[in-house]
Structure formats: C-alpha cells, structure tokens
Design a protein around this motif. Structure first.
Motif, PDB file in Angstrom:
ATOM      1  N   GLU A   1       0.287   6.538  26.491  1.00 21.84           N
ATOM      2  CA  GLU A   1       0.872   6.184  27.781  1.00 21.84           C
ATOM      3  C   GLU A   1       1.891   5.069  27.597  1.00 21.84           C
ATOM      4  N   ILE A   2       2.977   5.185  28.332  1.00 19.45           N
ATOM      5  CA  ILE A   2       4.043   4.178  28.278  1.00 19.45           C
ATOM      6  C   ILE A   2       3.649   3.016  29.185  1.00 19.45           C
ATOM      7  N   TRP A   3       3.502   1.834  28.586  1.00 17.80           N
ATOM      8  CA  TRP A   3       3.246   0.610  29.342  1.00 17.80           C
ATOM      9  C   TRP A   3       4.506  -0.229  29.312  1.00 17.80           C
ATOM     10  N   VAL A   4       4.811  -0.880  30.425  1.00 18.34           N
ATOM     11  CA  VAL A   4       6.059  -1.624  30.548  1.00 18.34           C
ATOM     12  C   VAL A   4       5.774  -3.049  31.033  1.00 18.34           C
ATOM     13  N   HIS A   5       6.491  -3.999  30.435  1.00 20.37           N
ATOM     14  CA  HIS A   5       6.440  -5.411  30.858  1.00 20.37           C
ATOM     15  C   HIS A   5       7.859  -5.821  31.209  1.00 20.37           C
ATOM     16  N   SER A   6       8.076  -6.183  32.480  1.00 21.29           N
ATOM     17  CA  SER A   6       9.427  -6.496  32.928  1.00 21.29           C
ATOM     18  C   SER A   6       9.345  -7.355  34.173  1.00 21.29           C
ATOM     19  N   ALA A   7      10.416  -8.124  34.381  1.00 21.21           N
ATOM     20  CA  ALA A   7      10.482  -8.967  35.576  1.00 21.21           C
ATOM     21  C   ALA A   7      10.683  -8.136  36.827  1.00 21.21           C
ATOM     22  N   HIS A   8      11.186  -6.921  36.714  1.00 20.87           N
ATOM     23  CA  HIS A   8      11.376  -6.104  37.914  1.00 20.87           C
ATOM     24  C   HIS A   8      10.317  -5.028  38.069  1.00 20.87           C
ATOM     25  N   ASN A   9       9.133  -5.259  37.499  1.00 19.50           N
ATOM     26  CA  ASN A   9       7.997  -4.390  37.795  1.00 19.50           C
ATOM     27  C   ASN A   9       7.587  -4.540  39.255  1.00 19.50           C
ATOM     28  N   GLY A  10       7.004  -3.503  39.824  1.00 19.83           N
ATOM     29  CA  GLY A  10       6.440  -3.611  41.155  1.00 19.83           C
ATOM     30  C   GLY A  10       5.223  -4.514  41.153  1.00 19.83           C
ATOM     31  N   SER A  11       4.886  -5.025  42.327  1.00 21.88           N
ATOM     32  CA  SER A  11       3.754  -5.959  42.431  1.00 21.88           C
ATOM     33  C   SER A  11       2.438  -5.241  42.672  1.00 21.88           C
ATOM     34  N   GLY A  12       2.494  -4.021  43.141  1.00 19.57           N
ATOM     35  CA  GLY A  12       1.267  -3.281  43.404  1.00 19.57           C
ATOM     36  C   GLY A  12       1.488  -2.273  44.500  1.00 19.57           C
TER      37      GLY A  12
END
Length: 1452
Positions: free
Chosen positions: A1269-1280
């Motif tokens: 699975e692709i996991w992403v870490h970014s400042a523009h990720n959604g909050s939930g």
C-alpha cells in the motif's frame, strides 16, 4: 362410424414418403415441412369422410411399418448408427442415479427478444437441399408464418419466464424454474427485506473482499451513470454482506454455489513451477489405473500374395486386355434419381474414350510449341457423385496419358467449408488444369460475365470438359505407351486432417497394382462378377473396389448415387436382387437407412450376396447397424458370414478385411488375456465375427479389459478380419518412439506392404513421420528392415490374428492423460432420452486446448420446436451422462439453430470448420452451457495467506440514493451546512416539481442566490486563528459507491497550492485550461484555489459540453494558445472516439496543439497507457507532442501525490510479471514477455511529498520486490473524514498511521492504493535520479480469489481483446464467484458466442474460472464523470435484476 380403409399407395409415392422420413431423421427438413409434404403426397389416395368424426378414428396411411417408423422417429429414438442396447441401458441407469441425487443446475437467463428472434430463425425451414420448391409457395407461407410468430407467445411463463411490465423486462429462466429454485433453496430466501442472514458460503475457502466485513455500516448510493434509469428503486432483499438483491438472481447464484460445492474428482497433488511462482497442477498416474499385462506382441503377417499367371502387369494393360477382348462386356452402370439405368459403360467404350481423352490432354491443351500438360504433371478431377462414368473415363485417361489425377469434390460456392484447404493442396501439387463433365461445368458458380470465378485459396485453373463431343479424334498412328507398373505416381488422394488441413497422399503405380491384386485375393473376385457400389467412387474403398479392382477383374459395377439413396434408401438392395450381385460395398449409414425405410416387400432377396463389404467397419459403433441389418434381412436370404467389415486409411489403403470365402489363418503364437476367441465356423468357410465387450475406462488408458464389474461404461467391438495378403502389421505406441505394444494394449496400427501410400505430396517432414516408421521392440531391435506406414487407426490384434479397431487418431481427445474417442462421446449424447430436442445426425465433438490441456466441446443442432427449458434439461443430462460414462467433463455444450453448422460435400458436419467457428466466436449458438468448474482441474494451487492483523474496514459515510440531488442533500445534512449557495438557475431548479418530488424544498437550509448578493462590503476579512483550522470539506463519491468528506485545513491548502505551483511552474502570465468537474478533488483546487494563489488565468470547459461537441476542449486550447491543460480519462476517451475521423477537418479549421507544454490526465487509478498512447498518436498530426501527455495521481487522503512537471524527465514505463502481482510481488520482465503487464509512472512526485510502501496488514515497510500500500507523508494531506457525529476517530487510522517497525515516529496517511517505488536512471532538474511511483490498483477494488489478489482492470483488458463485438467490460466478485459483464456491440445473436470466448480467455491468462457471464447492451456499465467504472454499483444492479441483460450464463 365404421373405420374407412386407406387406398394402397403406389410404389413411387411410398419411395417419396421414405425419402421424406429420411430427411426428417437426418435433420434436412422440419417436422412442419415433413407433415405438409406428406399430406400433399397422400392427398389423392385418402378417402374424405363426411364429417370430422371420421378423422379421429382413421388409421394411419400407408403400410403399417411406415406408421410404426414415423411414430418411433417422432418419439425421439437415437441414430441407429450409434445404437447399442448395452450402452443405452448404461446411460439411462447413470441418469437415474443423478435424478436421485437431485443435483441442481441453474438455467441461463435470456432476454425475451432473443428467445423470440432465435425461435423465428430456427423455424425457418432448415435446409433448402431437400429438393422441393413446394415450401416456397405463397399460399402456404402465410399461415406458417403466423404460426411461427404466434408460437413463442403461447409458451407461457413456465417457458419464457416472468417478465416485467416495464421496458426493462428480463428473461431470467422462467418463473416456474425460479420457483423451483426458490423451493430447493428455502434457507437462502428472506421473508423480511431487512432480515440479516449469514454470508453466502465460501466456495474456495478464502475471503474474497475485505471491504464487506462490516456490511451493517454501509449504505450504497447511486452516482452518475450512463443509464441511470436501469437502476431504479425496486423491492429488494439483503444477503449476509448487506448488499440488497432480488430473489431471482440471488437464488440462481446460490444454486450455482451449492452445485459447485458438490463432491468433485479428487484434487491433484503434484505441482510444477511455471516460470516464476505460478504453480500448475500436473496429472499424476493413478496408482489404480489398469496397465497392460500381456507379452510384447509380434508382427502379424498376412497370407502370401499369390502369383497368378494371367494377372496383368499394370492396370492400363488390364484395361487394354478387356477393351479389346471383351469390348461389349458391361463395366459400369450409372443410375438416375429414379433408379433406372442411365448409361451402361462397356469395356470397349471405356478403352476408346480413355485413349481419346489421353490424346487431348497431352496434345490439345496449350500451344503446339509448348504443351500445357506433360507426363508426370498433376490435374484435378472435379466430378459430381452422380456421374461415375465421366469420372472413370477421366481417371483412366489420365493413367494412359501418364499424368497424375487428383480427385476432389465439386465446389458449390466460392466459400465452401474447407475450400481454401483444397485450394492449398491444388496449389502445392502445381495443378493448372481441372477435368470436369459438361453438366458439372454448367453447374459451377459463374460471375456476371459467365466465367468461373477463382475459388477462395485456389490456383488459377483451366477447366477442360471431357465429353467425347468436345474432344478431337486421335490420329491413327497415335497410341498410348503402356508400361509395366513402376514407382511413378499413379494418383493423389486427398485427406482432411483433424485440424482441417488437406494433405495429398501419393500412390505409386506398383502400389496401385499390388493393392488391386491383394483385394482380388482377399475378396475372391472373379471375372464378370457384379458388384453394387454405394460408396463415393472418387476416394477410399469406393475408388479401390468400384473403379480400380473391378477393371482388373472385368467386373460389372452398379453405381448407386447418393441422390438416389436419399429418394429410395432401399435402392441398393433392389439392385442387388435385380442384378444378382455377388458383392455390395456400403457404409453402416446405408444399412441404417435401409432399416429405417424397410417395407414388407416380397420381391427382395439377398441370397446372391457372398460379400457385403462394410467400408466403415472400423468404427466400433458400426456393429449395431450390422447386427440390426442381419436380424431384419436374414429372412431375405442374407447369411451372417456375408457381412464383411474392413479397415482402411488413405495412407495405408486397405489394412484388414473380413472375408467370407477365406478359411481362418493359423493363430499367432500369442493370445490376448481376457479375450475369448470366436468358435470355429461350422461351415468351414470363414469364421464368425470376433467380439469383445471392453471397459471404456480401460480403453481410456490404452488397455484392453473385458468389463466384468461395472457394466455402465463399456464398448462393444467387432473384428475387421485379418491382415491383407502380402502385408505385415504391428501395433505401436501412438506417441513418441514407435515401441511395440503388448498384446493387451491399444496402439496405432502400422503396415509394411508394397500396397500403401508413399508420401504426403510436397511435405517431406510429415512424410517421414508417417510413411517411414521403423517400429522397435522393448530390447531395442527393429521389427523389420523395411519401413512401416502409420494407418491412423487405433486398435489391437486379437486371437486368431483378427484385427480390432477401437477408434482413430483423428478422433482422439486426450484429457488429463486419458484418451477418449469422439465417436464414443457422440454415442453417449445420442443415448440420452428424449432426443427430440436436437437433430441426431448433427452433433459435433472436438477438443480445444485450454490451460495446457484438451477440453471437450459438444455442438449440436437444436430443433426449432424445442423450448428453452427442455433443451437445457437435455443439455444437463448429456453432461451428467458423459461425466459418468467416460469419467470426463465437458468444457462447453452448445446448441445452434437448425442447418447452421458447416457441411461437408456429402452433407455431414465439417468438423474443423465448426471448431474454427467456435474459436472465432462465429457459431451463434442459441443455448450454451459451460462447465469449467467440472473439467478444469489443473488450476494453480491456492495461496495460503499467513495470519496477520487485517486492516479495519473503512467506514465512510454512505447513503442509498439514485440521483445527484439526494446526494447533494446528504452532503448538506452530513456537513451540517448553515446555508446553500448557488446560482439563480439552480435556485429555480430546486423549487421545480421534479426536484420537490425527490427532496422537499422545505427540508433545505436557506438557499442563497450568488447572482443577487448584497453589494455592501463585509466589515472584515476572515483570518483563521489556527492554521490547522478547517478550510473546506472535499466530498466525493468513490468507484465503490462510497460518499466521503475529507477535511482540508488552511495549512494544507496553502501547502497544496505551493507544491502545485512549483511543480507546474504556474505564474500570473500563464493560462490553464481545465476540462474537469470543478466540485471536488484536484479539479476544485486547480479551478478555485491554485489560480488565486498563483495568479494565473483558468479557463473552465465543462466536460458535459463535450458530449455534444467533442472538439470544444481542443479548440479552446488551440484558439487561446494554452500551454497547460488538465483533463480526465472520460474527456480523453470522448475525444479519441469522437474525433478519430475528423483530424483532417480539424486541421483545416486551424486546430494547432503545438503550443501545449503539458496535458495532464487527473485520475485516481492506474495510468491507462493504451488510451494516452492512442490520444497522443491521433493528435500528433495536429502538433501535439507525445511527451506533453502525462498523468497525475491523487486519492482521498491526498488530492495530488504525483503531477508531471514541466522540467522533469519523461515518465518511465516498466513491464512486470502479472502472475507475480497476484502474490503481491514485483518482478520486472522484458517487453513482450509472456504475462507481462506495462505500467507507466504516475507523474513526478510533488515537492514536499514522501512516499513509502507498506504491508496493508502488518503495517511494516516493504522492499522493492514487494507490492504494497502507498503511504504518503505531506503537508497537504487531509486531516480526516468528516462525519459530524463525533465518529472521526474511527477513520483516524487512515490519516495518522505509523509503521509497526522501522521509522515509527513519522505520521503517514494510507492511500488505499497498491503500488511500488523504483529508482530510475533518469535525472531531474537538480541532476539527481528520481524515484518513480507506479500505481497498480485500489485495495477496495482488488478481488481476492483463490488466495491471490486480482485487479479488475487486468481481467477486463483480457476480456475486451477476445472479441471485436465486446465494447466494454466490468468484473466483480460475488460469493467467491467471478462475474464478468460485457457490453455487446452488434446483433443479439452474437451474445452467446461471447460466453466460451470470455471463459477461455480468463482461464488461460489469469487462471480463474468465470462463474457468471452477463451480456448486456452498450451503456449498461455505469461510469462516473472521471471515467471510472462503478463496479459495485453494477453489481447491485445485477443482483437486483435491473440490467435487462441479453443473456446470463452460469458456468458449472
């Protein structure tokens, strides 16, 4: 009222009635046509009663036997050619067992229009070859047509099924059938629509879809579809996984599941590695299988070929002798269609006409300087089957001219079945001249100019008519050179192989003479004997006895044409009696026809016959015709020892023959165990036939065993006599080294003799394998220093040197190491009662290779008056019978309309053409039953997954709605919106009657018209106190029908816009064209946010406008000189399909795409390489650079993970092993490798984005060789996910996940997509190598079948490639059954062609068995605005019976 006697019928009327009965029995005429013609024939001889009462008591007309025959035929008895009482009783006993076990088979569903159309097609008179124009009379057509059109309407719901009153009526197998299914599956029915039951049983033992483990928390919504009216609200029920279904479809699927859970054959244990980790099961020998126990056989030698002093040195010399010594002796008598002699050819006439033709062939073709035909050249003989005189003259004319005749069949049309292969033979033989008769030449197809066209695949031919009136008289000093028989080629006989190819068997002159001598000795031929020949005189036994050996012995041949046999099947028996014939050459078919048309005639006697030669006596099923014929005609003087079956083949000529005039030879020094030799003949002249009741199971293992325990699976065989004089015969293993068989082992017969064929003309390799065989013993020694010829016959040599034939190599079907004979399977199908649903003589059995093994296919012609349910029940019984009798499953059983299978010149089924039509999807069947679950037993071993922490199911907010307006209402309610802001047009729409009928306007919050806002300025601009505060909610619907709202903070929005600006180099001077829905996702960000952040100008082209004007987007990009544009896959597909033929017109309008720097496809899926390449190639001529087209990738948790920049390297493409992906492994292969799958990089990873590949179950990091699975870490990720009910914590795992080991401090968001990372060799702007992300597919879309993970798009791609009529495809699992839905472009009659092709393609490419195949109209598969298939929505529509499918097939 007293019964009135019918007047006696004349002989010609009775003969015509017999012909009609034959046509009916062979399927050449319908029951209706038979009754109409019969009533016309007997109308003048029937007394007309005064009232209707007399009709009910009138006895049947004609002789009693005729009436009995008609009743027997109409009641559905089998074809006598395959009749065996023992076999019939066995089949009935087997079927009785199945009735007791009550194994339910779901009946396929068919649209009513298809049922009616199929019935109309089938009710057309099936064959125009019946020779009568009476059916075409206008006065008789009208009531018949009304009857046909009215017939389906009167079948009732029990036959056609319950149909809805709406336009979406679906034929689903019948209400009666569905009711029975419901009764038998009462535990699966739900009395209350909201009652929750346990999940359906898992057939494979593995869970298939993790997204349904919490069904109670999910409610489905309807989204944008092409045909939303097909998915209306309906009365529904729910299954264990919470999916609403209708009782009819779910009952059938549940029935299929229960049937598949029945005990099957024991699974195979051993496996082998196929390239990578794909394990295919290998058939291991059964330790209990029978094995040969006898000693090694010895070659069997026939009696010595006697040297007779007056035998001629060649066949031409024999003709010269009889033509000069006995010129008035009759040689050949031809008959017309009434049975009267048409022409008597004397030996003097044959001699003179042959000389005349030989002279004209050599001297009158071509120019004087260069003859067209020279000695040794090949010429074609094209003569009909009713003109033996012209053929005989032409054949001997060629022999005298020393040219090589190649007899072939008369072409009827330019596209005859097998015509191309005949043309290949003529071309390879170098044939340029075709000899034919005047009548045949006039009957050949002509072009508009009157010339004979060139037939398909044929060389250019000069047609030469052989009648004497067209020939020049030879000079007095010209005489043919008659030599002794030598090694020159005498003639070439064509042979059709199993695959349809046509080979030419060359026969030398010495072999021709020796064969005639051997036949003369074996049959005891003497001068002036009369022989009746019913066989085809152009080849095989009919040629050898009726044309060649007869001339050698000055015999008189009475040739009975096939056309006369159809009119009067007793004609050959009448000619035997009339001419006091000593010998008759027939097939078991002719004996069967005589039995069928038998009349109590006192003027028939067969006492003159000393030999009734049965040409197809090598067919084991001919014994029934022989026995029945003897029983009936023994009272007419027929003696038992007269019946003489023989075995022959084109390569070895006559192999063995049973002779009544020959004493039995001494027995060989060995005996076969368990075979009882026949007792000695009391008459001392010949011996009674040897018989054996053999076990079919033993025969399938090539072992001779007399059946003693199980009497349900036996085959009765009879001997075909002894080896030909002067020949040596042995039996060898059919495959591999020609090793001698044991005495109780079945093998291929090989012959060593002068009297055999020499080669396949022009084919050296095949000649060596067939004509130059040197059998070896177990010790390695050669049996003989001379070469043997393979006969293509399977059998053994029994006691007394008798030869037994059990089958042919061409009819051999090898399934899982066991050998089955096609004729045996046909006989079993014919033994299934009742037989009134199919034509008896129109059944084809062949094999196709699927998954490295042969699979059996049975095709039969269905009678027009049979109902769907009746035919399906017969098909089910046939499958059960074949499985029980032969121990083998049938892969496909298809019923086609009457008279649609390709025919051979003599009217039989052209097997190879039928197989080719099946493989190409051109059979157009009216009923299909596939059984891949039963017969495919070598699938890869299911993967055992290790237990681990499974990912908790995603509980996104979902609602059950079917239109966009309720979706908006749900969004408003969930987000607890204070007001609704929209335009004046939408405000008016919300107050319309249509909208109020769906959602009451009073339930909406205040609606603000943005076109009429107050003009005063706000007191202050809003500034968030916390950068992590909520900025907006991004609501969208996934492909699985889930509505989700993602929280986007101010901080994330700012980081998002900054990242996109850097990647795409967006500045205020830029213009960006957006052809996306601007309501959610990246489309909303580009339209509303990035343009404000970067200051560039955005141009919005609504995608819905492209439906009416596909060129709108590209024209806007061209006219406004846009450099950057974004679109969806649906837009790109619309342009590709809609503008494919308009590129020149667009170019003329000035469309120029050369300024486009970046054309980015925004998607949440794997890049569609074929579509992007097609788009680039199509618009390349308009200036579009291929490298400008790229893709972006985003998802719910992060709207843009990858986006191709302007300065980055081109997207890379890798090829991975598709089989490895099923095991979550990544294995790179070369382009074009088997099972290779191309994957394109999903754009360059955005600045500030980190990606890791993790195990979705254990949450541990994975290496490069694993799919995760692709996991992403970014400042523009959604909050939930936004719920509004305080349940955000349930989904927090998707946005705040941590690795289970390694870097456990970093917070990651889980995308829900499977993919992998690869470090590329290309460098970016900074000069560093960059990481490429390859997306494979969504976790929630992936199907877990047999413990392996499959992605729907891969299966769908394979299915679309199978047939040109498949426009779109979607697959989904249901109770661990794979359901394939295909959209058909074309006639509904092609729907059933797709079922076997789809099943075969998925089996071979993905090792999966398709459970259900659904064929629908175009536009049924729902697709959202992004161009993504909504497979779960399609599944709900299918289970609710709302698709209105053309056909639904349930594979067994």
């Amino acid at each position: 009222m007293a019964e009135r006697e019918a007047s006696p019928l004349p002989l010609e009327v009775r003969a015509r009635l017999a012909e009609l009965e034959l046509e009916l029995s062979e399927g050449d005429i319908t029951q209706k046509g038979y009754e109409k013609k019969r009533s016309k024939l007997i109308r003048a001889y029937v007394p007309h009663p005064g009232g209707m009462e007399g009709m009910s008591h009138r006895p049947p007309f004609g002789p009693p036997s005729a009436a009995r025959f008609h009743r027997r035929r109409s009641s559905g008895t089998r074809d006598e050619r395959y009749r065996s009482d023992v076999h019939s009783e066995a089949v009935q006993a087997v079927l009785a067992r199945h009735v007791e076990s009550k194994v339910a088979v779901p009946m396929p569903s068919k649209r009513r229009s298809l049922v009616v159309q199929t019935s109309m097609d089938a009710y057309t008179p099936p064959d125009s070859s019946s020779g009568s124009e009476e059916e075409a009379e206008p006065g008789d057509d009208m009531p018949g047509m009304e009857h046909w059109m009215g017939r389906p309407a009167h079948l009732g719901p029990a036959h056609l099924g319950s149909t809805s009153s709406s336009s979406s009526s679906t034929q689903s197998g019948g209400s009666g059938n569905a009711g029975r299914l419901a009764d038998s599956l009462a535990h699966t029915h739900l009395s209350h629509p909201h009652l929750n039951h346990s999940a359906p049983p898992d057939v494979s033992g593995y869970s298939s879809d993790s997204s349904h483990s919490h069904p109670h928390s999910e409610r489905h919504i309807g989204t944008i579809a092409r045909n939303t009216q097909k998915y209306g609200n309906a009365e529904r029920m729910e299954t264990g996984d919470g999916v609403p279904v209708s009782s009819r479809v779910s009952a059938k699927i549940q029935q299929l599941v229960n049937t598949l859970k029945q005990p099957r054959r024991p699974p195979l244990r051993e496996f082998f590695v196929d390239d990578f980790e794909e394990l295919l099961e290998v058939q291991q020998p059964d330790p209990k299988q029978p094995r040969p126990e006898g000693a090694e056989m010895l070659a069997v030698r026939g009696e010595a070929l006697g040297v007779v002093t007056n035998w001629p040195p060649s066949l031409e010399a024999a003709l010269q002798r009889w033509g000069t010594i006995s010129p008035k002796a009759p040689c050949l008598t031809s008959l017309d269609t009434t049975g009267k002699p048409l022409y008597v050819l004397t030996y003097g006439k044959l001699w003179s006409r042959s000389i005349k033709l030989a002279y004209n062939i050599l001297h009158k073709l071509g120019s004087k300087q260069e003859a067209m035909v020279r000695p040794g050249d090949r010429v074609a003989l094209v003569f009909p089957n009713n003109d033996p005189v012209a053929f005989m003259v032409a054949f001997y004319g060629c022999l005298l001219a020393e040219v090589v005749p190649v007899p072939i069949e008369v072409p009827l049309t330019r596209k005859d079945a097998g015509s191309q292969q005949i043309g290949f033979l003529l071309g390879s033989c170098g044939v340029t001249v075709a000899l034919t008769s005047d009548a045949c030449h006039k009957g050949l197809p002509k072009s508009a100019t009157g010339e004979i066209p060139q037939f398909r695949g044929w060389p250019k031919l000069l047609w030469f008519v052989t009648e004497s009136k067209h020939l020049s008289k030879p000079p007095r000093d010209w005489f043919p050179h008659i030599k002794d028989a030598n090694n020159d080629t005498a003639y070439i006989e064509y042979k059709t192989c199993k695959d349809g190819s046509v080979l030419g068997v060359t026969v030398m002159r010495i072999a021709l003479l020796t064969h005639c001598q051997a036949l003369t000795q074996a049959c005891g031929y003497t001068e002036a004997e009369t022989i009746v020949n019913v066989l085809d005189f152009k080849k095989d036994v009919g040629l050898w006895h009726g044309i060649l050996t007869s001339v050698m012995n000055m015999m008189h041949v009475i040739s009975v044409p096939y056309s006369l046999m159809k009119v009067n099947p007793l004609s050959w028996i009448q000619k035997v009696y009339l001419f006091k014939a000593k010998v008759a050459c027939v097939k078991s078919r002719d004996m069967h026809w005589a039995l069928v048309a038998h009349r109590e005639q006192k003027d028939i006697s067969l006492s003159s016959l000393r030999m009734l030669l049965v040409a197809d006596g090598s067919n084991p099923w001919s014994i029934s015709s022989c026995d029945a014929f003897l029983n009936v005609f023994q009272s007419k003087g027929l003696r038992s020892e007269v019946i003489c079956p023989c075995a022959s083949s084109p390569e070895a000529l006559t192999v063995a023959i049973r002779s009544a005039a020959m004493n039995p030879p001494p027995p060989p020094p060995h005996r076969i165990p368990r075979i009882t030799p026949p007792p000695p003949s009391p008459r001392g002249v010949g011996q009674p036939p040897g018989r054996g009741v053999l076990s079919m199971q033993g025969l399938s293992y090539c072992v001779v065993r007399v059946d003693t325990e199980e009497r349900l699976s036996v085959l009765t065989v009879q001997d075909v006599g002894t080896v030909m004089p002067g020949a040596l015969v042995c039996v060898v293993r059919p495959e591999g080294v020609p090793l001698l068989c044991k005495t109780d082992e079945i093998g291929e017969l090989c012959v060593c003799s002068v009297a055999t064929g020499t080669s396949y003309y022009g084919l050296t390799g095949m000649t060596k394998n067939t004509f130059e065989v040197f059998p070896v013993s177990a010790s390695g020694g050669l049996v003989s220093e001379y070469a043997f010829v393979r006969t293509g016959l399977l059998g053994f040599v029994g006691p007394g040197g008798l030869v037994f034939i059990s089958g042919k190599m061409d009819g051999l079907i090898t399934v899982s190491g066991r050998r089955h004979n096609a004729d045996d399977i046909v006989a079993t199908a014919l033994a299934v009662e009742p037989m009134k649903f199919v034509y008896r003589g129109r059944i084809a059995v062949f094999s196709v290779t699927v998954l490295r093994d042969e699979r059996i296919v049975v095709v039969a012609e269905q009678r027009p008056d049979s109902t769907e349910e009746d035919s399906f029940q017969w098909m089910s019984r046939v499958l059960q019978a074949i499985d029980s009798i032969h121990g083998v499953g049938v892969f496909c059983l298809a019923l086609v309309p009457a008279n649609t299978l390709p025919k051979t010149p003599l009217g039989g089924i052209h097997l190879s053409e039928t197989k080719q039509l099946y493989l190409e999807g051109g059979l157009h069947p009216c009923n299909v039953l596939m059984c891949p679950h039963t017969c495919v037993t070598n699938l890869p071993k299911p993967r055992q997954k290790q237990p681990g922490n499974r990912d908790p199911d995603r509980r996104r907010m979902k609602w059950n709605i079917s239109t966009t307006l309720p979706t908006v209402k749900m969004i408003v309610e969930v987000s607890r919106s204070a007001c609704v802001m929209t335009t004046a047009v939408i405000c008016k729409l919300l107050r319309s009657k249509e909208a109020v009928a769906t959602v009451d306007i009073r339930n909406w919050p205040p609606v603000l018209d943005t076109d009429d806002l107050p003009k005063k300025k706000p007191p202050a601009l809003y500034k968030p106190s916390n950068p992590d505060a909520l900025a907006y909610l991004d609501f969208s619907v996934s492909t699985t029908g889930m509505l989700a709202g993602v929280q986007m903070s101010h901080n994330a929005v700012g980081a998002f816009c900054r990242s996109v600006k850097l990647q795409c180099e967006l500045y205020p001077s830029r213009e960006v064209a957006i052809c996306l829905d601007p309501y959610c996702g990246l489309g909303f960000v580009l339209w509303c946010l990035c343009s404000v952040y970067s200051g560039h100008q955005s141009i919005l082209i609504p995608p819905v406008e492209l439906e009416s004007n596909p060129a709108l987007w590209l024209l806007a990009v061209s006219q406004l000189k846009v450099r950057d544009t974004f679109c969806s896959y649906s837009v790109m597909e619309l342009c590709t399909k809609g503008l494919g033929l308009q590129t020149e017109a667009l170019k003329a309008r000035g469309l120029d795409l050369s300024r486009v720097r970046a054309c980015v496809v925004v998607a949440e899926e794997r890049p569609r390489m074929s579509l992007t390449h097609s788009f680039s190639k199509l618009f390349k001529d308009l200036g579009l650079h291929p490298r400008s087209v790229s893709t972006a990738f985003g998802c719910r948790v992060n709207l843009a993970i990858c986006l191709q920049g302007t300065s980055g390297p081109d997207p890379t493409t890798v090829y991975v092993d598709m089989r490895a992906l099923r095991h979550d492994r990544v294995r790179l292969v070369e382009r074009g490798s088997p099972h290779s799958l191309p994957l394109m990089e999903s754009g360059k990873i955005l600045p500030g984005v980190r990606i890791i590949i993790a195990n979705p179950e254990t949450k541990g990091p994975l290496g490069d060789s694993h799919l995760g699975e692709i996991w992403v870490h970014s400042a523009h990720n959604g909050s939930g996910y936004y719920s509004g009910y305080g349940e955000e914590v349930l989904q927090s795992d998707h946005f705040t996940s941590r690795l289970s080991f390694g870097d456990t401090s970093t917070v990651w968001a889980r995308t829900g997509y499977l993919g992998f990372l690869r470090r590329t060799d290309l460098t970016d702007a900074s000069g560093e190598r960059h990481d490429a992300l390859y997306v494979v597919g969504a976790l929630e879309e992936a199907m877990e079948l047999r413990g392996m993970r499959y992605h729907p798009i891969d299966i769908e791609t394979s299915v679309i490639r199978t047939h040109k009529s498949i426009m779109e495809c979607a697959v989904f699992p249901w109770t661990n059954l794979l359901v394939v839905v295909v959209e058909l472009e074309g006639s509904e009659q092609e729907a059933l062609d797709l079922v076997p092709m789809v099943t075969k393609a998925v089996l071979e490419e993905h090792y999966l068995i398709v459970g259900v195949v659904v064929v629908t109209d175009i536009g049924v598969i729902p697709i959202n605005s992004r161009g993504e298939k909504q497979r779960m929505h399609l599944r709900d529509g299918f289970l609710q019976d709302q698709l209105d499918p053309i056909y639904v097939a349930y594979n067994m």
